[in-house]
Scaffold this active site. Structure first.
Site, PDB file in Angstrom:
ATOM      1  N   GLU A   1       0.788  -1.090   0.051  1.00  9.87           N
ATOM      2  CA  GLU A   1      -0.038  -0.119  -0.078  1.00  9.87           C
ATOM      3  C   GLU A   1       0.757   1.280  -0.016  1.00  9.87           C
ATOM      4  O   GLU A   1       0.452   2.396  -0.323  1.00  9.87           O
ATOM      5  CB  GLU A   1      -0.721  -0.124   1.221  1.00  9.87           C
ATOM      6  CG  GLU A   1      -2.368   0.274   0.822  1.00  9.87           C
ATOM      7  CD  GLU A   1      -3.346   0.019   2.207  1.00  9.87           C
ATOM      8  OE1 GLU A   1      -4.165  -0.772   1.875  1.00  9.87           O
ATOM      9  OE2 GLU A   1      -3.408   0.738   3.054  1.00  9.87           O
TER      10      GLU A   1
ATOM     11  N   HIS B   1       7.493 -27.227  -1.549  1.00 11.79           N
ATOM     12  CA  HIS B   1       6.509 -28.334  -1.928  1.00 11.79           C
ATOM     13  C   HIS B   1       5.369 -27.900  -3.107  1.00 11.79           C
ATOM     14  O   HIS B   1       4.565 -28.556  -3.343  1.00 11.79           O
ATOM     15  CB  HIS B   1       6.611 -29.295  -0.982  1.00 11.79           C
ATOM     16  CG  HIS B   1       7.598 -29.779  -0.232  1.00 11.79           C
ATOM     17  ND1 HIS B   1       8.029 -31.005  -0.456  1.00 11.79           N
ATOM     18  CD2 HIS B   1       8.252 -29.254   0.608  1.00 11.79           C
ATOM     19  CE1 HIS B   1       9.088 -31.312  -0.022  1.00 11.79           C
ATOM     20  NE2 HIS B   1       9.240 -30.203   1.080  1.00 11.79           N
TER      21      HIS B   1
ATOM     22  N   LYS C   1     -14.171   0.509  -4.064  1.00  8.73           N
ATOM     23  CA  LYS C   1     -15.480   0.943  -2.966  1.00  8.73           C
ATOM     24  C   LYS C   1     -16.282   1.517  -3.715  1.00  8.73           C
ATOM     25  O   LYS C   1     -17.502   1.508  -3.772  1.00  8.73           O
ATOM     26  CB  LYS C   1     -14.651   1.828  -2.049  1.00  8.73           C
ATOM     27  CG  LYS C   1     -13.990   1.277  -0.993  1.00  8.73           C
ATOM     28  CD  LYS C   1     -13.546   2.293   0.090  1.00  8.73           C
ATOM     29  CE  LYS C   1     -12.385   1.630   0.843  1.00  8.73           C
ATOM     30  NZ  LYS C   1     -11.916   2.608   1.902  1.00  8.73           N
TER      31      LYS C   1
HETATM   32  O1  PA5 Z   1      -3.382   1.572   5.842  1.00 10.51           O
HETATM   33  C1  PA5 Z   1      -4.660   2.057   5.621  1.00 10.51           C
HETATM   34  O2  PA5 Z   1      -4.809   3.287   6.003  1.00 10.51           O
HETATM   35  C2  PA5 Z   1      -5.756   1.024   5.215  1.00 10.51           C
HETATM   36  O3  PA5 Z   1      -5.377  -0.217   4.919  1.00 10.51           O
HETATM   37  C3  PA5 Z   1      -6.563   1.044   6.432  1.00 10.51           C
HETATM   38  O4  PA5 Z   1      -6.076   0.806   7.494  1.00 10.51           O
HETATM   39  C4  PA5 Z   1      -7.809   0.157   5.965  1.00 10.51           C
HETATM   40  O5  PA5 Z   1      -8.636   0.614   4.695  1.00 10.51           O
HETATM   41  C5  PA5 Z   1      -8.809   0.323   6.949  1.00 10.51           C
HETATM   42  O6  PA5 Z   1      -9.496   1.714   7.390  1.00 10.51           O
HETATM   43  P1  PA5 Z   1     -10.210   2.219   8.567  1.00 10.51           P
HETATM   44  O7  PA5 Z   1      -9.127   1.993   9.604  1.00 10.51           O
HETATM   45  O8  PA5 Z   1     -10.462   3.534   8.259  1.00 10.51           O
HETATM   46  O9  PA5 Z   1     -11.510   1.393   8.806  1.00 10.51           O
END
Ligand code: PA5
Length: 437
Positions: free
Chosen positions: A288, A309, A423
């Site tokens: 990310e 394996h 989303k």
């Molecule tokens: O690193 C990030 O910002 C994302 O992966 C969030 O942790 C994830 O989308 C969950 O978001 P939230 O904590 O707002 O529910």
């Protein structure tokens, strides 16, 4: 205390000393940008100082919640997705037994997870389980609006209200933004116990906030030692400025050199299944943070010797676009003897006198050499053992290296604009107001 060791011996035929020297200048500049707080995404750098700026009132409150809920909850449901659950799960699953649900001597609540999936079967099975056992919940969302945890919390809240009536609210802890978001508003209205996720800490960098600390403490593990490990690694990362002295700089440098030489996939490899969720957390952290603008190493993970394996053939002889980063563990928590057998029908008497860890280490060495011979550069972290302290070190090291590596790649490592795409489509398909037909 020892420190985590980082070794690049098995990549020296792929990366020259001159290439490392040249990259040192770049990662030093990236580190300076990170610490000057003037780079991209600089409003999300609160994680850098988290281990040093621990709020003792927050730790006392977590300890009080653990004392309050442990006697009345056999299960503790952590509702969250991505950065709002992976860090806690990584640490808890690294520390607990592989067979934790079958232990009869467990005092702390057993941690289970929700809000990370939309599978109907999962929630059906979960509700069946919750019918039978007493439980409490932490609902975790920084934005407070993420669909998956919101759906899970609506379902579980309804179940709790039926099961516990007016007392349900005393079993719920909300961890979210200080001021905004639906979860913030629900928690305020219902009077839940609440913890704040700092504004300047993004989800995947939040394991050392209550997001990770509360579930880890609830599971019976020592968060002071976790923070101490992170604190000690922070000092190493911040005070040292050369590749020889700073493992985070060296890791960031090696990743970027290898990437520029066509190594587009990094496989995080363990030889103990306990580290599986460390890999899941690491994949989110790097995927990310760096996967944007058409750039970034694709993070992947393998558990050896299991996956030798299944994926071993590909790693040995498939396309040469990958490198491996091994997390090695020096000492086991306990020993298991291999029994002698005079008949030796299975032919493994040559292993007698060796521990399983010796055998596993030899498998590791054999694998690294084989993959190296097959054209795969290998980087290696070594943890003296798996405990809270070394996990704290590892978490901080990976976070710091991620910031440096992302800046070296010239992306903003602290945003995730691409996560919105699915989303928007999902909301449109589901007919959410404001998202079109
Ligand atoms: O690193 C990030 O910002 C994302 O992966 C969030 O942790 C994830 O989308 C969950 O978001 P939230 O904590 O707002 O529910």
């Amino acid at each position: 205390m020892e420190n985590i060791n980082f070794n690049i011996n098995y990549s020296e035929t792929f990366v020259s000393a001159d290439e490392r020297a040249a990259m040192q200048t770049e990662v030093q500049a990236a580190k300076a940008t990170l610490l000057s707080r003037e780079g991209k995404g600089n409003d999300f750098l609160g994680w850098i100082d988290l281990p040093e700026e621990v709020d003792s009132a927050m730790l006392d409150s977590i300890a009080a919640d653990v004392r309050r809920l442990s006697p009345i909850a056999k299960l503790f449901v952590v509702i969250g997705i991505g950065g709002s659950y992976l860090g806690a799960r990584a640490v808890i699953e690294a520390l607990q037994s592989e067979f934790e649900p079958f232990r009869n001597d467990r005092k702390a609540p057993y941690i289970i997870y929700a809000g990370h999936t939309l599978s109907e079967d999962y929630y059906h099975q979960l509700l069946n389980l919750l019918d039978k056992h007493d439980y409490a919940v932490a609902v975790i969302s920084k934005s407070g609006t993420t669909t998956e945890p919101a759906v899970a919390f609506r379902i579980i809240k309804g179940h709790m209200e039926k099961k516990y009536g007016k007392d349900a609210g005393n079993r719920i802890i909300a961890i979210t933004d200080a001021r905004k978001g639906a979860l913030h508003d629900i928690a305020k209205q219902e009077g839940y116990q609440t913890y704040v996720i700092p504004d300047n800490v993004g989800g995947r960098f939040s394991v050392l906030t209550p997001v990770g600390l509360l579930p880890i403490a609830m599971s019976g593990y020592n968060i002071d030692r976790l923070l101490q490990g992170a604190r000690d690694m922070r000092r190493i990362c911040i005070e040292n400025n050369t590749l020889d002295t700073n493992p985070a700089l060296l890791y960031a440098a090696m990743r970027n050199i290898l990437y520029r030489k066509g190594r587009k996939v990094e496989m995080l490899v363990n030889f103990v299944p306990a580290l599986k969720y460390i890999s899941e957390w690491w994949k989110q952290l790097y995927g990310e943070s760096e996967g944007k603008e058409g750039k970034g190493i694709m993070p992947h993970s393998l558990s050896f010797t299991t996956d030798l394996h299944s994926m071993g053939q590909y790693v040995q002889e498939g396309e040469r676009t990958m490198f491996e980063t091994v997390i090695s563990v020096e000492r086991p928590a306990a020993t298991v003897a291999i029994p002698a057998d005079e008949q030796n029908l299975d032919g493994i008497n040559y292993l007698l006198g060796k521990s399983l860890t010796d055998i596993n280490h030899n498998a590791e060495l054999g694998t690294i050499q084989a993959h190296n011979d097959g054209g795969v550069p290998v980087l290696r972290f070594t943890l003296p053992e798996i405990n809270e302290y070394y996990l704290g070190q590892l978490i901080y090291l990976f976070e710091f290296a991620c910031g440096v590596s992302g800046y070296t790649l010239d992306v903003n490592p602290f945003d995730q604009p691409g996560v919105e795409a699915y989303k928007k489509n999902m909301f449109r398909f589901l007919g959410k107001p404001g998202y079109g037909a």
